[in-house]
Design a protein around this motif. Structure first.
Motif, PDB file in Angstrom:
ATOM      1  N   THR A 255       0.877  -1.422  -0.095  1.00 34.69           N
ATOM      2  CA  THR A 255       0.087  -0.024  -0.102  1.00 34.69           C
ATOM      3  C   THR A 255       0.738   1.219   0.101  1.00 34.69           C
ATOM      4  N   ALA A 256       2.019   1.101   0.780  1.00 35.88           N
ATOM      5  CA  ALA A 256       2.713   2.607   0.745  1.00 35.88           C
ATOM      6  C   ALA A 256       3.286   2.976  -0.447  1.00 35.88           C
ATOM      7  N   GLU A 257       3.785   1.625  -1.310  1.00 42.48           N
ATOM      8  CA  GLU A 257       4.515   1.737  -2.576  1.00 42.48           C
ATOM      9  C   GLU A 257       3.396   2.477  -3.680  1.00 42.48           C
ATOM     10  N   ARG A 258       2.056   2.040  -3.692  1.00 42.11           N
ATOM     11  CA  ARG A 258       1.029   2.378  -4.303  1.00 42.11           C
ATOM     12  C   ARG A 258       0.780   4.073  -4.137  1.00 42.11           C
ATOM     13  N   ALA A 259       0.740   4.340  -2.698  1.00 43.21           N
ATOM     14  CA  ALA A 259       0.526   5.540  -2.154  1.00 43.21           C
ATOM     15  C   ALA A 259       1.578   6.617  -2.695  1.00 43.21           C
ATOM     16  N   THR A 260       2.608   6.048  -2.633  1.00 51.07           N
ATOM     17  CA  THR A 260       3.805   6.870  -3.105  1.00 51.07           C
ATOM     18  C   THR A 260       3.982   7.415  -4.481  1.00 51.07           C
ATOM     19  N   ALA A 261       3.371   6.408  -5.284  1.00 49.58           N
ATOM     20  CA  ALA A 261       3.300   6.480  -6.534  1.00 49.58           C
ATOM     21  C   ALA A 261       2.242   7.394  -7.041  1.00 49.58           C
ATOM     22  N   VAL A 262       1.024   7.364  -6.533  1.00 48.63           N
ATOM     23  CA  VAL A 262       0.138   8.070  -6.772  1.00 48.63           C
ATOM     24  C   VAL A 262       0.241   9.517  -6.370  1.00 48.63           C
ATOM     25  N   LEU A 263       0.841   9.659  -5.211  1.00 47.08           N
ATOM     26  CA  LEU A 263       0.891  10.977  -4.906  1.00 47.08           C
ATOM     27  C   LEU A 263       2.027  11.722  -5.483  1.00 47.08           C
ATOM     28  N   ALA A 264       3.141  11.037  -6.003  1.00 42.91           N
ATOM     29  CA  ALA A 264       4.102  11.566  -6.831  1.00 42.91           C
ATOM     30  C   ALA A 264       3.614  12.340  -8.162  1.00 42.91           C
ATOM     31  N   VAL A 265       2.751  11.449  -8.729  1.00 37.29           N
ATOM     32  CA  VAL A 265       1.863  11.663  -9.937  1.00 37.29           C
ATOM     33  C   VAL A 265       1.215  13.054  -9.740  1.00 37.29           C
ATOM     34  N   LEU A 266       0.403  13.113  -8.582  1.00 38.12           N
ATOM     35  CA  LEU A 266      -0.513  14.385  -8.259  1.00 38.12           C
ATOM     36  C   LEU A 266       0.382  15.505  -8.059  1.00 38.12           C
TER      37      LEU A 266
END
Length: 262
Positions: A204-215
């Protein structure tokens, strides 16, 4: 008596393979599969060097400068970030900083691959130069050290040769192609990078990092100079780690560890 003894010995004996080649064929098949997959990744990603050559030449770089970047830097995301920032009128220092921070991830790949490949002292400079997203994915996906070394060598060689050759062809033919954005060539390398990255986001942490970086990158894109949104996107990782740490302390338990590919 002798027949009974022979029958008992046959029952106690360990199972043997049906044929002499049965234990050899799977190993050979695995090696062939490794070579096939490595060549596929090398050729598929290497062809996107054409997009970089066109983008670099259209952004004001000479053919020699574009080829030097592919030869010496050899990490597509950093190269596209540098050229894109310069073409957008960004400061050279800011553009170089964004490309540098994108390339830092290869250092972490190298730490993991050093324990997997265990290269000799003579081969370490070459191995380090070839540590990029694609070669790391191929090597870490292999079940044995021998296959990891084979996959890394084949994908690295294929990708390095194809990337540099297509960079040259793209830079030479940029004048006849026109604007690379009209053909969508500027999105080729990011698309390949995302396709390779997505399956590796397990926790979950990896997915959250990727999504936040894109945003963060998309939100800062119309507000900040070229090259700066990439630097802002790098803040996604410490923000997610900080939030995960607070949640773990609030629950009174340990922080969930991020899964790492074997």
């Amino acid at each position: 008596m002798e027949k009974a003894r022979d029958l008992r010995d046959q029952q106690d004996a360990p199972d043997q393979p049906d044929g002499p080649d049965q234990s050899v064929q799977p190993a050979g098949g695995d090696r062939r599969a490794t070579v096939r997959d490595s060549l596929g990744v090398g050729f598929a990603v290497g062809l996107s060097g054409f997009a970089f050559g066109v983008t670099a030449a259209s952004g004001g770089l000479s053919v020699a400068q574009a080829c030097a970047l592919s030869l010496l830097v050899f990490t597509g995301a950093s190269q596209f970030a540098l050229v894109g920032a310069l073409a957008g009128g960004g400061n050279p220092v800011t553009a170089a900083a964004g490309a540098f921070f994108l390339g830092v991830r290869n250092c972490f790949y190298g730490l993991r691959l050093s324990t997997v490949l265990r290269p000799s002292a003579r081969m370490r400079p070459l191995v380090a130069h070839w540590v990029i997203d694609e070669t790391s994915v191929v090597a870490l996906a292999q079940p044995t050290r021998a296959q990891a070394r084979l996959g890394f060598a084949v994908s690295g060689t294929t990708l390095f040769l194809c990337w540099n050759l297509t960079t040259l062809l793209g830079a030479l033919g940029a004048g006849s192609i026109g604007d690379p954005k009209a053909w969508g060539l500027d999105a080729a390398s990011p698309a390949v990078f995302l396709a390779l990255l997505a399956p590796m986001l397990h926790s979950t942490a990896e997915r959250a990092t990727a999504v936040l970086a894109v945003l963060l990158a998309l939100g800062c894109l119309p507000l900040l100079p070229a090259g700066v949104p990439v630097l802002v996107a790098a803040l996604a990782a410490p923000v997610v780690l900080l939030c995960a740490g607070r949640r773990g302390r609030g629950n009174g338990g340990p922080v969930e560890e991020t899964e790492v590919a074997p």
